[in-house]
Design an enzyme around this catalytic site. Structure first.
Site, PDB file in Angstrom:
ATOM      1  N   CYS A 112       0.798  -1.540   0.310  1.00  0.00           N
ATOM      2  CA  CYS A 112      -0.095  -0.493   0.044  1.00  0.00           C
ATOM      3  C   CYS A 112       0.829   1.261   0.051  1.00  0.00           C
ATOM      4  CB  CYS A 112      -1.100   0.233   0.662  1.00  0.00           C
ATOM      5  SG  CYS A 112      -1.853  -1.279   1.065  1.00  0.00           S
ATOM      6  N   HIS A 251      -3.242   6.488   2.870  1.00  0.00           N
ATOM      7  CA  HIS A 251      -3.892   5.429   2.343  1.00  0.00           C
ATOM      8  C   HIS A 251      -5.145   5.565   2.572  1.00  0.00           C
ATOM      9  CE1 HIS A 251      -4.517   1.623   1.243  1.00  0.00           C
ATOM     10  NE2 HIS A 251      -3.708   1.176   2.329  1.00  0.00           N
ATOM     11  N   ASN A 281     -10.491   0.130   0.184  1.00  0.00           N
ATOM     12  CA  ASN A 281      -8.584  -0.171   0.501  1.00  0.00           C
ATOM     13  C   ASN A 281      -8.326  -0.881  -0.488  1.00  0.00           C
ATOM     14  OD1 ASN A 281      -5.722  -0.376   0.425  1.00  0.00           O
ATOM     15  ND2 ASN A 281      -6.088  -1.186   2.526  1.00  0.00           N
TER      16      ASN A 281
HETATM   17  N1  ACO Z   1     -18.153  -9.063  10.145  1.00  0.00           N
HETATM   18  C1  ACO Z   1     -18.700  -8.992  11.422  1.00  0.00           C
HETATM   19  N2  ACO Z   1     -17.837  -9.181  12.190  1.00  0.00           N
HETATM   20  C2  ACO Z   1     -16.390  -9.806  12.205  1.00  0.00           C
HETATM   21  C3  ACO Z   1     -16.046  -9.235  10.777  1.00  0.00           C
HETATM   22  C4  ACO Z   1     -16.532  -9.248   9.688  1.00  0.00           C
HETATM   23  N3  ACO Z   1     -16.744  -8.187   8.519  1.00  0.00           N
HETATM   24  N4  ACO Z   1     -14.467  -9.657  10.575  1.00  0.00           N
HETATM   25  C5  ACO Z   1     -14.305  -9.201  12.378  1.00  0.00           C
HETATM   26  N5  ACO Z   1     -15.576  -9.191  13.240  1.00  0.00           N
HETATM   27  C6  ACO Z   1     -14.974  -9.773  14.332  1.00  0.00           C
HETATM   28  C7  ACO Z   1     -14.697 -10.774  14.510  1.00  0.00           C
HETATM   29  O1  ACO Z   1     -13.872 -12.132  14.293  1.00  0.00           O
HETATM   30  C8  ACO Z   1     -13.929 -10.109  16.308  1.00  0.00           C
HETATM   31  O2  ACO Z   1     -14.847 -11.244  16.407  1.00  0.00           O
HETATM   32  P1  ACO Z   1     -14.854 -12.358  18.271  1.00  0.00           P
HETATM   33  O3  ACO Z   1     -14.625 -10.237  19.243  1.00  0.00           O
HETATM   34  O4  ACO Z   1     -15.883 -12.627  18.614  1.00  0.00           O
HETATM   35  O5  ACO Z   1     -13.613 -12.848  18.396  1.00  0.00           O
HETATM   36  C9  ACO Z   1     -14.605  -8.926  16.079  1.00  0.00           C
HETATM   37  O6  ACO Z   1     -15.999  -8.876  14.707  1.00  0.00           O
HETATM   38  C10 ACO Z   1     -14.085  -7.757  16.330  1.00  0.00           C
HETATM   39  O7  ACO Z   1     -12.592  -8.070  15.846  1.00  0.00           O
HETATM   40  P2  ACO Z   1     -11.517  -7.363  15.505  1.00  0.00           P
HETATM   41  O8  ACO Z   1     -10.411  -7.517  14.537  1.00  0.00           O
HETATM   42  O9  ACO Z   1     -10.862  -7.030  16.677  1.00  0.00           O
HETATM   43  O10 ACO Z   1     -12.007  -5.930  14.749  1.00  0.00           O
HETATM   44  P3  ACO Z   1     -11.601  -4.641  14.611  1.00  0.00           P
HETATM   45  O11 ACO Z   1     -11.863  -3.619  15.105  1.00  0.00           O
HETATM   46  O12 ACO Z   1      -9.919  -4.175  15.068  1.00  0.00           O
HETATM   47  O13 ACO Z   1     -11.525  -4.738  12.889  1.00  0.00           O
HETATM   48  C11 ACO Z   1     -10.245  -4.700  10.861  1.00  0.00           C
HETATM   49  C12 ACO Z   1     -10.926  -5.420  11.882  1.00  0.00           C
HETATM   50  C13 ACO Z   1     -11.332  -3.731   9.941  1.00  0.00           C
HETATM   51  C14 ACO Z   1      -9.528  -4.959   9.936  1.00  0.00           C
HETATM   52  C15 ACO Z   1      -9.235  -3.178  11.951  1.00  0.00           C
HETATM   53  O14 ACO Z   1      -8.567  -3.751  12.711  1.00  0.00           O
HETATM   54  C16 ACO Z   1      -8.156  -3.211  10.587  1.00  0.00           C
HETATM   55  O15 ACO Z   1      -8.756  -1.930   9.592  1.00  0.00           O
HETATM   56  N6  ACO Z   1      -7.307  -3.026  10.761  1.00  0.00           N
HETATM   57  C17 ACO Z   1      -6.105  -2.762   9.473  1.00  0.00           C
HETATM   58  C18 ACO Z   1      -6.375  -2.902   8.649  1.00  0.00           C
HETATM   59  C19 ACO Z   1      -5.157  -2.224   7.512  1.00  0.00           C
HETATM   60  O16 ACO Z   1      -5.353  -1.259   7.621  1.00  0.00           O
HETATM   61  N7  ACO Z   1      -4.801  -2.783   6.522  1.00  0.00           N
HETATM   62  C20 ACO Z   1      -4.139  -2.339   5.553  1.00  0.00           C
HETATM   63  C21 ACO Z   1      -2.564  -2.301   5.200  1.00  0.00           C
HETATM   64  S1  ACO Z   1      -3.776  -3.613   3.351  1.00  0.00           S
HETATM   65  C22 ACO Z   1      -2.176  -3.327   2.688  1.00  0.00           C
HETATM   66  O17 ACO Z   1      -1.003  -3.521   2.730  1.00  0.00           O
HETATM   67  C23 ACO Z   1      -2.214  -4.021   1.461  1.00  0.00           C
END
Ligand code: ACO
Length: 326
Positions: A112, A251, A281
């Site tokens: 990214c 980004h 993204n």
């Molecule tokens: N729908 C419903 N529930 C979900 C989903 C979904 N799509 N995805 C995860 N959950 C659940 C999980 O299983 C978890 O459940 P649990 O508590 O029962 O275990 C709960 O939701 C919380 O999960 P988290 O992973 O803690 O959720 P978080 O608030 O961290 O959000 C996310 C996840 C959106 C992926 C976030 O961590 C994020 O944006 N991370 C950064 C991603 C990013 O920026 N990547 C950039 C680089 S990409 C590249 O370089 C190609």
């Protein structure tokens, strides 16, 4: 010599995929996706389309915007997390598609952060006087490397492309840049199989190792940290303060990452470009697409000081400060 952007273009596939469609594929809800990411829609390329197709379209528009012809391009730098293949370089395929017959061409792999790495590299070739016109392309068909069975990742990504032409300018331009990397975090965000570490075989396919794997929480924390530090670095290097900055184009990964970093910077969110609600993204394409949209919306004017800031797999990060020339 100074280097600046003299032309910009972007291209997005027509097909819009709203969150409601994801509700039918994985165990998720529109509310969860909106609240945790800010994403409402993303674009999805047709089955026969690859990153070079989208990249070539964006490149043609950027060259036209620069009032140049494809033959005037001396070098093509392509950044993609979803390249056409391991080799040849996607840049070479784009070169052929747009008939940039006088251009050298190579790929940059910085996920990214690829567009920011590419822009910084392009500026060096211009500032040394080695080349006159360098095309930088960020293009992605992430929908083909996304695991549509993994709700943690498939809700995040989209397809698209953006491109700029970098040339010599008299004033302003790419003022300062800062790049960073930390390979010890490589396993936090990866597409593990298909290279020499895990060559493609029956097991890699069965175990879905050809798709993006991500530790979302760790990437989130890393992203907020380097967003803030990279932004501060380029501003300090330019002997400016954040008050001098007209627009930050980050980004477009997650609205919560942007909100958290901007709060740490104490920078007004009104001066931050956000379009991830529409496209998700798009990795290396996010910043050039957002920058082009900002230009079209009149959010960037000649002489404005803007910061592009990115973070991604590698881990990699970086920022560029530009005094806008168009
Ligand atoms: N729908 C419903 N529930 C979900 C989903 C979904 N799509 N995805 C995860 N959950 C659940 C999980 O299983 C978890 O459940 P649990 O508590 O029962 O275990 C709960 O939701 C919380 O999960 P988290 O992973 O803690 O959720 P978080 O608030 O961290 O959000 C996310 C996840 C959106 C992926 C976030 O961590 C994020 O944006 N991370 C950064 C991603 C990013 O920026 N990547 C950039 C680089 S990409 C590249 O370089 C190609």
């Amino acid at each position: 010599m100074r280097a600046g952007i003299i032309g910009i273009g972007s291209f997005l596939p027509d097909k819009v995929m709203p969150n409601s469609e994801l509700e039918k594929i994985v165990d998720t809800t529109n509310e969860w996706i909106v609240e945790r990411t800010g994403i409402l829609n993303r674009r999805i390329a047709q089955a026969h389309i690859s990153s070079s197709d989208l990249g070539a379209e964006a490149a043609r528009l950027a060259i036209k915007d620069a009032n140049l012809k494809a033959e005037d391009i001396d070098m093509i730098i392509s950044a993609s997390s979803s390249p056409d293949c391991t080799f040849p370089a996607t840049a070479c395929i784009i070169q052929d598609k747009i008939r940039a017959i006088n251009a050298a061409a190579f790929d940059i792999q910085a996920a990214c952060t690829g567009f920011v790495y590419g822009l910084t590299t392009a500026a060096q070739f211009i500032m040394t006087g080695k080349y006159k016109n360098v095309l930088v392309v960020g293009s992605e068909v992430l929908s083909k490397v996304t695991d549509w069975q993994d709700r943690n990742t498939c809700i995040l990504f989209g397809d698209g492309a953006g491109a700029v032409v970098v040339s010599q300018v008299q004033k302003g331009g790419i003022t300062t840049s800062f790049l960073g990397a930390d390979g010890s975090g490589a396993n936090l965000l990866e597409l593990p199989a298909g290279g020499t570490k895990e060559p493609a075989d029956y097991d890699t396919v069965k175990n879905r190792r050809h798709y993006i794997k991500m530790n979302g929480n760790e990437v989130f924390k890393f992203a907020v940290k380097v967003f803030e530090s990279s932004t501060r670095r380029v501003v300090e290097k330019a002997n400016l303060t954040l008050d001098d900055i007209d627009l930050i184009i980050p980004h477009q990964a997650n609205i919560r990452i942007i909100d958290a970093a901007v709060r740490r910077l104490k920078f007004p969110i009104e001066r931050v470009m956000v379009n991830l609600d529409k496209y998700g993204n798009m990795s290396s394409a996010s910043i050039p697409v957002a920058m082009h949209e900002a230009v079209r919306m009149g959010k960037i004017k000649k002489g404005d000081k803007i910061i592009l800031v990115a973070f991604g797999a590698g881990l990699t990060w970086g920022a560029v400060l530009i005094e806008w020339n168009l």
